[in-house]
Design a protein around this motif. Structure first.
Motif, PDB file in Angstrom:
ATOM      1  N   GLU A 253       0.819  -1.214   0.000  1.00  0.00           N
ATOM      2  CA  GLU A 253       0.000   0.000   0.000  1.00  0.00           C
ATOM      3  C   GLU A 253       0.854   1.266   0.000  1.00  0.00           C
ATOM      4  O   GLU A 253       0.378   2.358  -0.312  1.00  0.00           O
ATOM      5  N   HIS A 254       2.120   1.108   0.357  1.00  0.00           N
ATOM      6  CA  HIS A 254       3.020   2.262   0.413  1.00  0.00           C
ATOM      7  C   HIS A 254       3.861   2.414  -0.848  1.00  0.00           C
ATOM      8  O   HIS A 254       4.784   3.238  -0.875  1.00  0.00           O
ATOM      9  N   GLN A 255       3.569   1.636  -1.891  1.00  0.00           N
ATOM     10  CA  GLN A 255       4.380   1.722  -3.101  1.00  0.00           C
ATOM     11  C   GLN A 255       4.362   3.139  -3.655  1.00  0.00           C
ATOM     12  O   GLN A 255       3.315   3.779  -3.767  1.00  0.00           O
ATOM     13  N   THR A 256       5.549   3.606  -4.016  1.00  0.00           N
ATOM     14  CA  THR A 256       5.682   4.937  -4.596  1.00  0.00           C
ATOM     15  C   THR A 256       6.945   4.965  -5.446  1.00  0.00           C
ATOM     16  O   THR A 256       7.837   4.127  -5.276  1.00  0.00           O
ATOM     17  N   THR A 257       7.010   5.912  -6.357  1.00  0.00           N
ATOM     18  CA  THR A 257       8.153   6.012  -7.263  1.00  0.00           C
ATOM     19  C   THR A 257       8.801   7.379  -7.138  1.00  0.00           C
ATOM     20  O   THR A 257       8.114   8.403  -7.079  1.00  0.00           O
ATOM     21  N   ILE A 258      10.134   7.381  -7.097  1.00  0.00           N
ATOM     22  CA  ILE A 258      10.897   8.622  -7.080  1.00  0.00           C
ATOM     23  C   ILE A 258      12.018   8.480  -8.099  1.00  0.00           C
ATOM     24  O   ILE A 258      12.619   7.418  -8.229  1.00  0.00           O
ATOM     25  N   SER A 259      12.256   9.533  -8.857  1.00  0.00           N
ATOM     26  CA  SER A 259      13.309   9.498  -9.873  1.00  0.00           C
ATOM     27  C   SER A 259      14.493  10.352  -9.435  1.00  0.00           C
ATOM     28  O   SER A 259      14.332  11.384  -8.793  1.00  0.00           O
ATOM     29  N   ARG A 260      15.671   9.893  -9.824  1.00  0.00           N
ATOM     30  CA  ARG A 260      16.905  10.547  -9.381  1.00  0.00           C
ATOM     31  C   ARG A 260      17.920  10.452 -10.517  1.00  0.00           C
ATOM     32  O   ARG A 260      17.970   9.463 -11.243  1.00  0.00           O
ATOM     33  N   LEU A 261      18.748  11.477 -10.672  1.00  0.00           N
ATOM     34  CA  LEU A 261      19.779  11.454 -11.689  1.00  0.00           C
ATOM     35  C   LEU A 261      21.068  12.046 -11.143  1.00  0.00           C
ATOM     36  O   LEU A 261      21.104  12.575 -10.027  1.00  0.00           O
ATOM     37  N   ASP A 262      22.126  11.907 -11.904  1.00  0.00           N
ATOM     38  CA  ASP A 262      23.405  12.514 -11.573  1.00  0.00           C
ATOM     39  C   ASP A 262      23.377  13.950 -12.090  1.00  0.00           C
ATOM     40  O   ASP A 262      22.908  14.203 -13.197  1.00  0.00           O
ATOM     41  N   ARG A 263      23.914  14.894 -11.310  1.00  0.00           N
ATOM     42  CA  ARG A 263      23.921  16.273 -11.794  1.00  0.00           C
ATOM     43  C   ARG A 263      24.758  16.404 -13.061  1.00  0.00           C
ATOM     44  O   ARG A 263      24.527  17.292 -13.872  1.00  0.00           O
ATOM     45  N   GLY A 264      25.729  15.521 -13.207  1.00  0.00           N
ATOM     46  CA  GLY A 264      26.504  15.472 -14.445  1.00  0.00           C
ATOM     47  C   GLY A 264      25.971  14.394 -15.367  1.00  0.00           C
ATOM     48  O   GLY A 264      26.748  13.674 -15.991  1.00  0.00           O
ATOM     49  N   TYR A 265      24.646  14.268 -15.460  1.00  0.00           N
ATOM     50  CA  TYR A 265      24.008  13.197 -16.229  1.00  0.00           C
ATOM     51  C   TYR A 265      24.497  13.174 -17.673  1.00  0.00           C
ATOM     52  O   TYR A 265      24.555  12.120 -18.309  1.00  0.00           O
ATOM     53  N   TYR A 266      24.844  14.355 -18.211  1.00  0.00           N
ATOM     54  CA  TYR A 266      25.254  14.467 -19.613  1.00  0.00           C
ATOM     55  C   TYR A 266      26.528  13.670 -19.895  1.00  0.00           C
ATOM     56  O   TYR A 266      26.870  13.432 -21.053  1.00  0.00           O
ATOM     57  N   HIS A 267      27.225  13.260 -18.851  1.00  0.00           N
ATOM     58  CA  HIS A 267      28.391  12.394 -19.025  1.00  0.00           C
ATOM     59  C   HIS A 267      28.195  11.051 -18.330  1.00  0.00           C
ATOM     60  O   HIS A 267      28.443  10.002 -18.919  1.00  0.00           O
ATOM     61  N   TYR A 268      27.734  11.064 -17.087  1.00  0.00           N
ATOM     62  CA  TYR A 268      27.701   9.860 -16.266  1.00  0.00           C
ATOM     63  C   TYR A 268      26.472   8.989 -16.483  1.00  0.00           C
ATOM     64  O   TYR A 268      26.499   7.796 -16.184  1.00  0.00           O
ATOM     65  N   MET A 269      25.381   9.575 -16.979  1.00  0.00           N
ATOM     66  CA  MET A 269      24.159   8.805 -17.217  1.00  0.00           C
ATOM     67  C   MET A 269      23.513   9.184 -18.547  1.00  0.00           C
ATOM     68  O   MET A 269      22.303   9.087 -18.698  1.00  0.00           O
ATOM     69  N   ASN A 270      24.302   9.553 -19.513  1.00  0.00           N
ATOM     70  CA  ASN A 270      23.783  10.003 -20.800  1.00  0.00           C
ATOM     71  C   ASN A 270      23.199   8.830 -21.578  1.00  0.00           C
ATOM     72  O   ASN A 270      23.919   7.945 -22.017  1.00  0.00           O
ATOM     73  N   ASN A 271      21.883   8.814 -21.742  1.00  0.00           N
ATOM     74  CA  ASN A 271      21.161   7.730 -22.411  1.00  0.00           C
ATOM     75  C   ASN A 271      21.441   6.394 -21.716  1.00  0.00           C
ATOM     76  O   ASN A 271      21.829   5.405 -22.341  1.00  0.00           O
ATOM     77  N   ILE A 272      21.219   6.367 -20.418  1.00  0.00           N
ATOM     78  CA  ILE A 272      21.442   5.163 -19.611  1.00  0.00           C
ATOM     79  C   ILE A 272      20.611   4.012 -20.174  1.00  0.00           C
ATOM     80  O   ILE A 272      19.417   4.145 -20.420  1.00  0.00           O
ATOM     81  N   THR A 273      21.277   2.882 -20.386  1.00  0.00           N
ATOM     82  CA  THR A 273      20.639   1.771 -21.091  1.00  0.00           C
ATOM     83  C   THR A 273      20.629   0.482 -20.282  1.00  0.00           C
ATOM     84  O   THR A 273      19.879  -0.440 -20.589  1.00  0.00           O
ATOM     85  N   ALA A 274      21.451   0.391 -19.246  1.00  0.00           N
ATOM     86  CA  ALA A 274      21.492  -0.819 -18.432  1.00  0.00           C
ATOM     87  C   ALA A 274      22.030  -0.474 -17.051  1.00  0.00           C
ATOM     88  O   ALA A 274      22.781   0.493 -16.893  1.00  0.00           O
ATOM     89  N   LEU A 275      21.640  -1.268 -16.052  1.00  0.00           N
ATOM     90  CA  LEU A 275      22.183  -1.111 -14.707  1.00  0.00           C
ATOM     91  C   LEU A 275      22.251  -2.468 -14.023  1.00  0.00           C
ATOM     92  O   LEU A 275      21.496  -3.384 -14.348  1.00  0.00           O
ATOM     93  N   ALA A 276      23.179  -2.587 -13.086  1.00  0.00           N
ATOM     94  CA  ALA A 276      23.371  -3.857 -12.383  1.00  0.00           C
ATOM     95  C   ALA A 276      23.907  -3.585 -10.988  1.00  0.00           C
ATOM     96  O   ALA A 276      24.761  -2.717 -10.792  1.00  0.00           O
ATOM     97  N   PHE A 277      23.409  -4.340 -10.002  1.00  0.00           N
ATOM     98  CA  PHE A 277      23.831  -4.212  -8.611  1.00  0.00           C
ATOM     99  C   PHE A 277      24.833  -5.291  -8.236  1.00  0.00           C
ATOM    100  O   PHE A 277      24.798  -6.412  -8.771  1.00  0.00           O
ATOM    101  N   ASN A 278      25.710  -4.961  -7.303  1.00  0.00           N
ATOM    102  CA  ASN A 278      26.484  -5.973  -6.596  1.00  0.00           C
ATOM    103  C   ASN A 278      25.579  -6.507  -5.496  1.00  0.00           C
ATOM    104  O   ASN A 278      25.321  -5.817  -4.509  1.00  0.00           O
ATOM    105  N   THR A 279      25.115  -7.733  -5.648  1.00  0.00           N
ATOM    106  CA  THR A 279      24.182  -8.331  -4.690  1.00  0.00           C
ATOM    107  C   THR A 279      24.848  -9.379  -3.801  1.00  0.00           C
ATOM    108  O   THR A 279      24.168 -10.093  -3.072  1.00  0.00           O
ATOM    109  N   VAL A 280      26.183  -9.465  -3.864  1.00  0.00           N
ATOM    110  CA  VAL A 280      26.910 -10.512  -3.145  1.00  0.00           C
ATOM    111  C   VAL A 280      27.256 -10.023  -1.741  1.00  0.00           C
ATOM    112  O   VAL A 280      28.098  -9.146  -1.563  1.00  0.00           O
ATOM    113  N   LYS A 281      26.620 -10.610  -0.750  1.00  0.00           N
ATOM    114  CA  LYS A 281      26.894 -10.222   0.627  1.00  0.00           C
ATOM    115  C   LYS A 281      27.393 -11.431   1.412  1.00  0.00           C
ATOM    116  O   LYS A 281      27.345 -12.567   0.962  1.00  0.00           O
TER     117      LYS A 281
END
Length: 695
Positions: free
Chosen positions: A277-305
């Protein structure tokens, strides 16, 4: 020193790329003679050269402020008693440091070594040995005579093959057969299942997998995104947003957290408390998105703990993004191909003050949770422009766990497709820094990858099977899936000459070409623009999305299609990434044109007396034969000798990089610069400083 102490003192040098152990051993032997060391005797025992391909030795002992080359002295308990930066530090290559400069190391280390050694001898025998002349060889190494065995007595020299194995599959083309022998040159041969056998096999009909069921529907879980390309579940929900961020309240204790890469507005949307019931969406970007996230196409987490990594080095909860552009700063600058994956630490809750997120004036957002927050990158490497796929490697060998595999769509810019690239961020520089001098990038030009040229944007899924150590890669332009054995391949040469855009000029930044990698070039074929990939929770099924709306479940062991579903009739004709819920096993996907995240609700009911399920298509007689053959060959010929996909004729001739190849071929457009200090802590030019401070 080794000979003068009767072998009580030993020297070890770690090889981190740039040649092979044999090449460097010859260099060290030649140096000893040219410098007049060891009494003019060519050394045959020291130093020991060990391959530190995982960078474990370097990252355990030589973290800042000890750059390459640095030295340590370990006592009999392997306790560090001395650490120092060597006189050759800062030279662009091994050969640039002259003999006169290098000889300064001899005196520095010898005195310190004997301080430790004398203390040991005093404790043991009450004597010291100070004063021994290490330049004189006081003992002669005796090389044990090697008994040459007869051909019949030598192990791993068999010339007789076993009988052909059973065919690998129970349907369709029957897969393959193999035969083996204990022979290091060619221990395995394979062939397609013979026609006389395949003529008796049934067709491989589709069955039923739990993720689809025999009756399914779909649910839209998020909408109004911006051309979503990929998605991934966060391994620790709430560690980024906490309970309060940007003036909004969140409930991290309920539901999962799904992160979505938006290509059109260069952002990441975080779907918090998914399915509650608390589901919500928030969007966030890098202030230097024009270099660090320019047309971001894939992402992956390190899930190994839960690894044995040091807490201050472990990159669990970090994520990396891949950007499909050639660094044109969102159309504002001349493109220079200085582009690759960006690494972020998503943990803000447990790391206040680290600036993993910042507000518009650069202050730590964790300390100002009411402000609008922006990502601040922990590292970036720049060797895969037009990158359309990325996957984290769940290996546990490296000290930081920051290894990612990427789909570089530009390759060598010849127009003949792209390549697979391995990125090890090694020692991430952290937020607010621009030092890229410590990293490891390896190119695999034999793994040819092709993007879909019929669409202006897209995604190529990548996923690593943690037990099999196989990387599956969607190959959209060829309509297939490639399977790469990622622990194979050998260093062959530096990449700096053939691929002259790279992150740092110092030799501590390894940029190499690897060849002789083992791969199944066509794990699955007959696909139409494959995009997203995901593994089932138990690792037995690989899900492959076709951009046009079909999703196919393959059995990992056999490569046979188990079941497929078509979502085009439901309006989804631009599917990107896939993700499997780590809690429920449900399959999620993004659709780029409808701007949605969708869950597949697999449902099962009894049809004609049958429930949903499937029978493996692997021949029950094949796997036991395979295990027996591998055990036999590896026991006689050495570990990992046996392989069904290796090209045993492939050989490499590893060469040591020439110093002239360390010249950076950059322009002064934006981040790239011909100033040698730009990518290091010594300083940076004005353009690079602007990006570092996000002004």
């Amino acid at each position: 020193v080794h000979d003068a102490t009767d072998g009580r003192i030993n020297f070890v040098t770690s090889l981190k790329g740039g040649g092979n152990c044999e090449d460097w051993a010859e260099v060290y032997q030649g140096d000893a003679l040219s410098m007049g060391l060891n009494g003019g005797v060519r050394p045959s025992t020291m130093p020991l050269t060990v391959e530190d391909s995982s960078l474990d030795l370097r990252d355990r002992f030589f973290t800042p402020p000890y750059p390459h080359p640095s030295y340590i002295i370990l006592d009999e308990n392997l306790k560090v008693t001395y650490k120092s930066v060597g006189p050759c530090c800062g030279y662009v290559s091994y050969y640039a440091c002259t003999d006169d400069v290098a000889l300064g190391l001899d005196k520095m280390l010898t005195d310190k070594i004997y301080e430790v050694y004398d203390k040991q001898m005093s404790n043991l025998f009450g004597v010291t040995t100070t004063g021994a002349d290490p330049t004189v060889a006081t003992s002669t190494t005796t090389v044990a005579a090697t008994t040459i065995l007869s051909q019949q007595q030598q192990p791993c020299q068999s010339t007789t093959y076993s009988e052909w194995s059973a065919c690998s599959k129970t349907c369709g083309d029957g897969g393959i057969q193999f035969r083996f022998r204990a022979n290091s040159d060619l221990p395995v041969e394979t062939q397609p299942c013979p026609a006389i056998v395949t003529a008796t096999l049934p067709t491989c009909t589709e069955q039923c997998v739990a993720e689809f069921g025999n009756d399914f529907d779909v649910s839209v879980v998020a909408s109004d995104l911006a051309s979503p390309r990929d998605l991934a579940f966060h391994p620790t929900p709430g560690v980024h947003l906490g309970t309060y961020s940007e003036g909004r309240t969140f409930h991290p204790d309920g539901g999962q957290e799904l992160w979505v890469a938006n290509g059109f507005n260069h952002s990441v949307s975080i779907i918090a408390s998914l399915g509650t019931e608390h589901q919500t969406t928030i969007s966030r970007l890098d202030r230097g998105y024009y270099h660090y996230m320019n047309n971001i196409t894939a992402l992956a987490f390190n899930t190994v703990k839960g690894t044995s990594r040091n807490a201050d080095q472990d990159t669990f909860n970090y994520f990396a993004v891949c950007n499909d552009n050639i660094n044109d700063y969102a159309g504002t600058k001349e493109p220079n191909y200085f582009m690759g994956p960006t690494l972020y630490d998503s943990d803000t809750v447990n790391k206040p003050g680290q600036k993993n997120t910042v507000n518009r004036i650069g202050e730590d957002c964790a300390l100002n949770p009411a402000d609008e927050c922006f990502f601040l990158h922990a590292d970036m490497l720049h060797e895969s422009p037009a990158c359309i796929g990325i996957a984290h490697d769940p290996e546990i060998e490296t000290s930081y766990g920051a290894v990612y595999w990427a789909f570089d769509a530009t390759g060598d810019n010849s127009g003949d497709g792209g390549q697979l690239v391995r990125f090890d961020f090694s020692q991430p520089h952290g937020p607010g820094s621009m030092d890229h001098s410590i990293a490891q990038v390896r190119r695999y030009p034999e793994v040819k990858l092709y993007r879909d040229d019929t669409n202006g944007y897209g995604h190529a899924g990548m996923v690593v099977h943690p037990e099999k150590r196989v990387l599956f890669v969607a190959n959209p332009g060829k309509g297939n899936v490639v399977a790469v054995h990622i622990d194979t391949g050998k260093y062959t040469r530096t990449a700096r000459e053939e691929y002259p855009i790279f992150s740092n000029r110092l030799p501590s930044f390894e940029y190499s070409i690897y060849e002789c990698v083992e791969q199944n070039e066509i794990f699955a074929s007959g696909l139409v623009n494959p995009s997203g990939l995901a593994l089932s929770l138990d690792g037995t099924r690989l899900f492959v999305a076709e951009r046009g709306g079909r999703i196919v479940a393959f059995e990992v062991d056999s490569g046979v299609i188990l079941q497929s579903i078509d979502l085009s009739s439901k309006g989804y004709t631009s599917i990107g990434g896939l993700a499997v819920s780590p809690e429920t096993g449900a399959l999620y996907f993004v659709d780029m044109d409808t701007n949605t995240v969708v869950r597949i609700n697999g449902a099962s009911r009894i049809i004609d007396g049958d429930q949903c399920g499937y029978r493996s298509r692997i021949n029950s007689n094949f796997q036991p034969s395979l295990s027996k053959a591998r055990s036999r060959v590896d026991s006689e010929c050495g570990r990992d000798t046996f392989s069904l996909v290796r090209d045993y004729a492939c050989e490499v001739d590893g060469t040591i990089p020439n110093g002239t190849l360390f010249e950076q071929v950059h322009t002064d457009t934006g981040y790239a610069s011909d100033n040698p200090d730009v990518q290091s802590m010594a300083g940076m030019d004005e353009a690079a400083a602007l990006l570092a401070n996000r002004t």
